[in-house]
Scaffold this motif. Structure first.
Motif, mmCIF file in Angstrom:
data_model
loop_
_atom_site.group_PDB
_atom_site.id
_atom_site.type_symbol
_atom_site.label_atom_id
_atom_site.label_comp_id
_atom_site.label_asym_id
_atom_site.label_seq_id
_atom_site.Cartn_x
_atom_site.Cartn_y
_atom_site.Cartn_z
ATOM 1 N N CYS A 138 0.835 -1.200 0.000
ATOM 2 C CA CYS A 138 0.000 0.000 0.000
ATOM 3 C C CYS A 138 0.872 1.254 0.000
ATOM 4 C CB CYS A 138 -0.923 -0.010 1.212
ATOM 5 S SG CYS A 138 -2.085 -1.390 1.211
ATOM 6 N N ILE A 139 0.344 2.322 -0.524
ATOM 7 C CA ILE A 139 1.089 3.579 -0.634
ATOM 8 C C ILE A 139 1.192 4.231 0.743
ATOM 9 C CG2 ILE A 139 1.163 5.851 -1.736
ATOM 10 C CD1 ILE A 139 -0.661 4.670 -3.930
ATOM 11 N N LEU B 204 0.535 9.818 -0.714
ATOM 12 C CA LEU B 204 -0.725 9.912 -1.440
ATOM 13 C C LEU B 204 -0.888 11.308 -2.026
ATOM 14 C CD1 LEU B 204 -3.063 8.083 1.103
ATOM 15 C CD2 LEU B 204 -2.433 7.224 -1.158
ATOM 16 N N THR B 205 -1.413 11.379 -3.224
ATOM 17 C CA THR B 205 -1.629 12.678 -3.871
ATOM 18 C C THR B 205 -3.049 13.188 -3.677
ATOM 19 O OG1 THR B 205 -2.348 11.707 -5.978
ATOM 20 C CG2 THR B 205 0.036 12.006 -5.638
ATOM 21 N N LYS C 56 -5.400 12.009 -5.521
ATOM 22 C CA LYS C 56 -6.035 11.689 -6.797
ATOM 23 C C LYS C 56 -6.291 10.188 -6.955
ATOM 24 C CE LYS C 56 -3.936 15.652 -9.154
ATOM 25 N NZ LYS C 56 -3.067 16.089 -10.283
ATOM 26 N N GLU C 57 -5.792 9.407 -6.010
ATOM 27 C CA GLU C 57 -5.990 7.962 -6.062
ATOM 28 C C GLU C 57 -7.463 7.622 -5.827
ATOM 29 O OE1 GLU C 57 -1.900 8.949 -4.632
ATOM 30 O OE2 GLU C 57 -3.927 9.482 -3.982
ATOM 31 N N VAL D 71 -8.051 2.947 -2.643
ATOM 32 C CA VAL D 71 -6.592 2.928 -2.483
ATOM 33 C C VAL D 71 -6.200 3.756 -1.254
ATOM 34 C CG1 VAL D 71 -4.407 3.655 -3.521
ATOM 35 C CG2 VAL D 71 -6.151 2.523 -4.921
ATOM 36 N N GLN D 72 -6.829 4.900 -1.083
ATOM 37 C CA GLN D 72 -6.561 5.736 0.080
ATOM 38 C C GLN D 72 -7.013 5.051 1.366
ATOM 39 O OE1 GLN D 72 -7.500 10.008 -0.460
ATOM 40 N NE2 GLN D 72 -8.008 9.505 -2.586
ATOM 41 N N SER E 80 -4.424 2.503 2.447
ATOM 42 C CA SER E 80 -3.280 3.167 3.081
ATOM 43 C C SER E 80 -3.618 3.597 4.503
ATOM 44 C CB SER E 80 -2.844 4.379 2.250
ATOM 45 O OG SER E 80 -2.352 3.975 0.987
#
Length: 324
Positions: A202-203, A208-209, A211-212, A216-217, A220
């Motif tokens: 996971c990011i 994180l930007t 924009k995911e 996905v967020q 994380s």
């Protein structure tokens, strides 16, 4: 069997319940792999209990969601175990951090073997819970093993479906074939070294930007923060070995859904990105002992650890009804 080295101190991402006794155990599957597990048992319980084995999410360890589920079920009167799948966590198996639908299905059946031989378990009253990708694997195991009297698939993924077609079935056969070509070349390269290249976990939250995709967020926010991070979790760290990814691409769960004759409860969040997988799987099931619950307002990861969202009382009522 392999002698496992298991951490004895409490290292879960959730608080320990004072209503429950806890111990570390291990058991083997029929491939000869030794699996590490935590047993949760109601304090002062006597006699033979109904039992539940819990695993998942896919890429998690028993110190995360599965342990929380097992402890919550023990508070409600069940003997419950949470285990690490083969090749991950504290369980045995080389190389590390790989998966197999066949072996992982067997992991659940091995947990039933173990529970069936415990003197404090009533062997004809055993159920399983699979979370996230392990929800689909749990259904696969239940279709193969009539000893599993009741199965809960919580916030489930159909991993072979995602592996073959991507999220929301937006992938193509050409994209899948290209991925197979890349991994085939990687296998040749890694033959002498063993798997080294990872698919990526996971990011990190600070990368994180915004924009995911929301899911996905959300991953994380669970795996990469104090809320759910664990040092042995595949998802919290570098992710699965890339070589393993083709393992889903030519498989199916529930090849014979008509064989899953025992009870099933599918639990999904109303706002879960994965909800379509649970609902489509539910349509395949046969019999009047199949149920689905959609939890209002809940996302996929809410059902990992949010105690006000996970319908534990309804899950326990389901097991009480069918494990008798």
């Amino acid at each position: 069997m392999t002698q496992l080295k298991m951490t004895q101190e409490w290292d879960k991402v959730f608080a320990k319940s004072e209503k429950v006794e806890h111990e570390k155990v291990s058991f083997h599957n029929h491939f000869g792999l030794e699996l590490a597990a935590d047993v949760y048992k109601p304090k002062h319980a006597q006699g033979h209990l109904a039992a539940v084995a819990v695993c998942g999410p896919f890429g998690a360890v028993k110190e995360q969601s599965s342990g929380l589920y097992a402890q919550a079920l023990a508070e409600r009167g069940f003997l419950a175990i949470a285990f690490d799948p083969s090749f991950t966590g504290e369980s045995s198996g080389q190389p590390r951090d790989v998966f197999s639908l066949d072996i992982n299905t067997e992991d659940f059946q091995a947990a039933v073997d173990y529970l069936s031989n415990r003197p404090d378990v009533e062997a004809n009253r055993i159920g399983i819970v699979g979370i996230c990708g392990w929800g689909g694997i749990a259904l696969n195991a239940a279709a193969a093993d009539p000893r599993i009297k009741a199965t809960v698939a919580s916030t489930m993924y159909d991993m072979p479906r995602v592996g073959a077609w991507g999220y929301f079935d937006q992938g193509t056969a050409d994209e899948r074939y290209k991925a197979k070509e890349q991994i085939a070349a990687l296998r040749t390269k890694e033959y002498t070294t063993g798997p080294t290249q990872r698919a990526g976990g996971c990011i990190p939250v600070d990368q994180l930007t915004g924009k995911e995709p929301d899911f996905v967020q959300q991953y994380s926010a669970y795996y990469k923060t104090k809320r759910g991070y664990h040092q042995r979790s595949v998802n919290s760290n570098g992710g699965w070995m890339l070589q393993a990814q083709t393992g889903w691409m030519n498989n199916n769960i529930l090849a014979h859904p008509e064989d899953l004759r025992n009870a099933v409860l599918i639990v999904h969040g109303e706002k879960a990105h994965s909800r379509y997988m649970g609902e489509d799987t539910f349509k395949k099931l046969k019999g009047d002992n199949k149920q689905i619950i959609i939890v209002a307002g809940a996302t996929h990861t809410d059902l990992y650890d949010q105690m006000d969202k996970i319908p534990f009382d309804r899950i326990a009522a389901f097991f009480n009804k069918y494990l008798k």
